[in-house]
Design a protein around this motif. Structure first.
Motif, PDB file in Angstrom:
ATOM      1  N   LEU A   1       0.844  -1.191   0.000  1.00 36.28           N
ATOM      2  CA  LEU A   1       0.000   0.000   0.000  1.00 36.28           C
ATOM      3  C   LEU A   1       0.882   1.244   0.000  1.00 36.28           C
ATOM      4  CD1 LEU A   1      -2.757   1.412   0.216  1.00 36.28           C
ATOM      5  CD2 LEU A   1      -2.550   1.212   2.715  1.00 36.28           C
ATOM      6  N   PHE A   2       0.838   2.003  -1.087  1.00 37.75           N
ATOM      7  CA  PHE A   2       1.537   3.281  -1.194  1.00 37.75           C
ATOM      8  C   PHE A   2       0.512   4.360  -0.889  1.00 37.75           C
ATOM      9  CE2 PHE A   2       3.987   0.301  -3.596  1.00 37.75           C
ATOM     10  CZ  PHE A   2       5.308   0.739  -3.558  1.00 37.75           C
TER      11      PHE A   2
ATOM     12  N   VAL B   1       6.450  -0.593   7.885  1.00 34.81           N
ATOM     13  CA  VAL B   1       6.037   0.745   7.465  1.00 34.81           C
ATOM     14  C   VAL B   1       7.309   1.501   7.096  1.00 34.81           C
ATOM     15  CG1 VAL B   1       4.830   2.861   8.068  1.00 34.81           C
ATOM     16  CG2 VAL B   1       4.069   0.678   9.039  1.00 34.81           C
ATOM     17  N   ALA B   2       7.442   1.844   5.842  1.00 32.74           N
ATOM     18  CA  ALA B   2       8.662   2.483   5.352  1.00 32.74           C
ATOM     19  C   ALA B   2       8.733   3.941   5.796  1.00 32.74           C
ATOM     20  CB  ALA B   2       8.716   2.394   3.831  1.00 32.74           C
ATOM     21  N   VAL B   3       9.922   4.494   5.740  1.00 37.41           N
ATOM     22  CA  VAL B   3      10.091   5.932   5.950  1.00 37.41           C
ATOM     23  C   VAL B   3       9.442   6.643   4.766  1.00 37.41           C
ATOM     24  CG1 VAL B   3      11.773   7.796   6.116  1.00 37.41           C
ATOM     25  CG2 VAL B   3      12.217   5.612   7.253  1.00 37.41           C
TER      26      VAL B   3
ATOM     27  N   ILE C   1      -3.059   2.405   8.714  1.00 30.00           N
ATOM     28  CA  ILE C   1      -2.085   1.343   8.980  1.00 30.00           C
ATOM     29  C   ILE C   1      -2.749   0.187   9.724  1.00 30.00           C
ATOM     30  CG2 ILE C   1      -0.027   0.765  10.336  1.00 30.00           C
ATOM     31  CD1 ILE C   1       0.970   3.627   9.634  1.00 30.00           C
ATOM     32  N   GLN C   2      -3.490   0.517  10.758  1.00 27.19           N
ATOM     33  CA  GLN C   2      -4.137  -0.540  11.553  1.00 27.19           C
ATOM     34  C   GLN C   2      -5.044  -1.405  10.696  1.00 27.19           C
ATOM     35  OE1 GLN C   2      -7.611   0.265  14.209  1.00 27.19           O
ATOM     36  NE2 GLN C   2      -6.166  -0.230  15.855  1.00 27.19           N
ATOM     37  N   LYS C   3      -5.892  -0.784   9.896  1.00 26.65           N
ATOM     38  CA  LYS C   3      -6.854  -1.537   9.089  1.00 26.65           C
ATOM     39  C   LYS C   3      -6.178  -2.252   7.924  1.00 26.65           C
ATOM     40  CE  LYS C   3      -9.921  -0.318  11.914  1.00 26.65           C
ATOM     41  NZ  LYS C   3     -10.245  -1.303  12.987  1.00 26.65           N
ATOM     42  N   ALA C   4      -5.148  -1.650   7.348  1.00 27.21           N
ATOM     43  CA  ALA C   4      -4.427  -2.296   6.258  1.00 27.21           C
ATOM     44  C   ALA C   4      -3.757  -3.584   6.735  1.00 27.21           C
ATOM     45  CB  ALA C   4      -3.396  -1.341   5.667  1.00 27.21           C
ATOM     46  N   VAL C   5      -3.204  -3.547   7.942  1.00 29.98           N
ATOM     47  CA  VAL C   5      -2.591  -4.754   8.508  1.00 29.98           C
ATOM     48  C   VAL C   5      -3.642  -5.841   8.712  1.00 29.98           C
ATOM     49  CG1 VAL C   5      -1.422  -5.706  10.551  1.00 29.98           C
ATOM     50  CG2 VAL C   5      -0.681  -3.516   9.587  1.00 29.98           C
ATOM     51  N   GLU C   6      -4.800  -5.469   9.222  1.00 37.86           N
ATOM     52  CA  GLU C   6      -5.876  -6.440   9.419  1.00 37.86           C
ATOM     53  C   GLU C   6      -6.310  -7.070   8.102  1.00 37.86           C
ATOM     54  OE1 GLU C   6      -9.145  -4.783  11.583  1.00 37.86           O
ATOM     55  OE2 GLU C   6      -7.859  -3.928  13.139  1.00 37.86           O
ATOM     56  N   LEU C   7      -6.233  -6.312   7.014  1.00 40.00           N
ATOM     57  CA  LEU C   7      -6.682  -6.789   5.707  1.00 40.00           C
ATOM     58  C   LEU C   7      -5.599  -7.560   4.957  1.00 40.00           C
ATOM     59  CD1 LEU C   7      -8.740  -3.662   4.623  1.00 40.00           C
ATOM     60  CD2 LEU C   7      -9.654  -5.928   5.146  1.00 40.00           C
ATOM     61  N   GLY C   8      -4.411  -7.682   5.543  1.00 37.93           N
ATOM     62  CA  GLY C   8      -3.392  -8.544   4.959  1.00 37.93           C
ATOM     63  C   GLY C   8      -2.289  -7.866   4.200  1.00 37.93           C
ATOM     64  N   VAL C   9      -2.160  -6.543   4.306  1.00 39.05           N
ATOM     65  CA  VAL C   9      -1.100  -5.845   3.575  1.00 39.05           C
ATOM     66  C   VAL C   9       0.277  -6.354   3.991  1.00 39.05           C
ATOM     67  CG1 VAL C   9      -0.699  -3.907   5.168  1.00 39.05           C
ATOM     68  CG2 VAL C   9      -0.473  -3.552   2.713  1.00 39.05           C
ATOM     69  N   TRP C  10       1.209  -6.393   3.053  1.00 40.48           N
ATOM     70  CA  TRP C  10       2.564  -6.866   3.341  1.00 40.48           C
ATOM     71  C   TRP C  10       3.474  -5.717   3.778  1.00 40.48           C
ATOM     72  CZ3 TRP C  10       4.491 -11.581   4.052  1.00 40.48           C
ATOM     73  CH2 TRP C  10       5.878 -11.737   4.061  1.00 40.48           C
ATOM     74  N   GLU C  11       3.311  -4.560   3.139  1.00 41.70           N
ATOM     75  CA  GLU C  11       4.141  -3.402   3.476  1.00 41.70           C
ATOM     76  C   GLU C  11       3.358  -2.131   3.176  1.00 41.70           C
ATOM     77  OE1 GLU C  11       8.494  -1.423   2.294  1.00 41.70           O
ATOM     78  OE2 GLU C  11       8.045  -3.502   1.738  1.00 41.70           O
ATOM     79  N   ILE C  12       3.611  -1.095   3.967  1.00 45.60           N
ATOM     80  CA  ILE C  12       2.952   0.196   3.795  1.00 45.60           C
ATOM     81  C   ILE C  12       4.023   1.249   3.542  1.00 45.60           C
ATOM     82  CG2 ILE C  12       1.482   1.950   4.875  1.00 45.60           C
ATOM     83  CD1 ILE C  12       0.418  -0.433   6.657  1.00 45.60           C
TER      84      ILE C  12
END
Length: 246
Positions: free
Chosen positions: A81-82, A149-151, A95-106
């Motif tokens: 997710l960019f 979570v990238a810089v 971030i919280q919801k993206a992690v719950e939905l299975g995202v690998w990296e933000i």
């Protein structure tokens, strides 16, 4: 049941050593006792270790492995997710919801229309806060992987970062109809890596869309309604999770 992450080196044949800030959390926040059960994973495979607390040491909690489960909670594709930097604390919710939905990296992205501007010092502080939120969310939803979570990076840097990914999607209000969106998402196969670019409040600048399409990004529509930035990413990730979940 509470879950904790450890490095592979902390996992022994019969015991696992939980260290760091989790020690205080187990001992003083959760007030767990010897004999109570918890789960542990390393984030490097799909194994869950069901354990019971064996001993409290000054710098660690020693837990005994009871049995190992093959959980398989991760999606078969890596979703990136960019996210264009949103205002206020919206990024924390995203971030919280993206992690719950299975995202690998933000990957937070500074775009032309982003109101938020972060210097290097602020960006580093935000990244640490966001990473802690990702870890907490991963524990809550029983992930085996803590999404990184990238810089925050520039739009050009983000395009380069996504260059090697298999599928690149960018929701855009001027994209063609829903049938084309269904076709493009339906063509994604398990195992392919997927980039999703989401604009900030106000969306992407037209020049950014042009640059993205030159790099192989596929514009998609999310319907006839204009979605807020904190809703758009969750919508795409939800559709991808539904499509890819096995």
């Amino acid at each position: 049941m509470h879950q904790f992450f450890v490095s592979q080196e902390q996992i022994g044949e019969k015991y696992i050593s939980i260290e760091g800030t989790d020690v205080n959390h187990i001992r003083n926040v959760l007030r767990m006792k010897e004999g109570e059960q918890l789960t542990v994973c390393s984030g490097e495979d799909d194994r869950f270790y069901r354990c019971e607390i064996a001993q409290f040491l000054p710098e660690s909690v020693q837990v005994k492995i009871m049995w190992v489960e093959q959980a398989g909670a991760e999606l078969p594709s890596k979703l990136y997710l960019f996210q264009g930097l949103p205002k206020s604390d919206k990024m924390e919710l995203i971030i919280q919801k993206a992690v719950e939905l299975g995202v690998w990296e933000i990957i937070p992205v500074a775009t032309k229309r982003a109101v938020v501007k972060l210097d290097a010092k602020k960006a580093e502080g935000k990244q640490k806060r966001w990473q802690a939120i990702a870890e907490s969310a991963a524990k809550q939803c029983k992930r085996q992987h803590i999404p990184e979570v990238a810089v925050p990076m520039s739009f050009s840097e983000a395009l380069s970062y996504a260059e090697e990914l298999d599928v690149k999607l960018v929701p855009y209000e001027l994209a063609h109809g829903m049938e084309e969106t269904r076709s493009r998402i339906g063509a994604i196969k398990p195992g392919q890596s997927v980039a999703v670019f989401i604009g900030p409040e106000g969306g992407f600048d037209e020049s950014e869309i042009e640059k993205a399409m030159e790099k192989g990004f596929l514009p998609i529509t999310l319907g006839r309604r204009i979605l807020r930035t904190e809703t758009a990413g969750m919508t795409v990730l939800s559709v991808l999770m539904y499509h890819l979940e096995q």
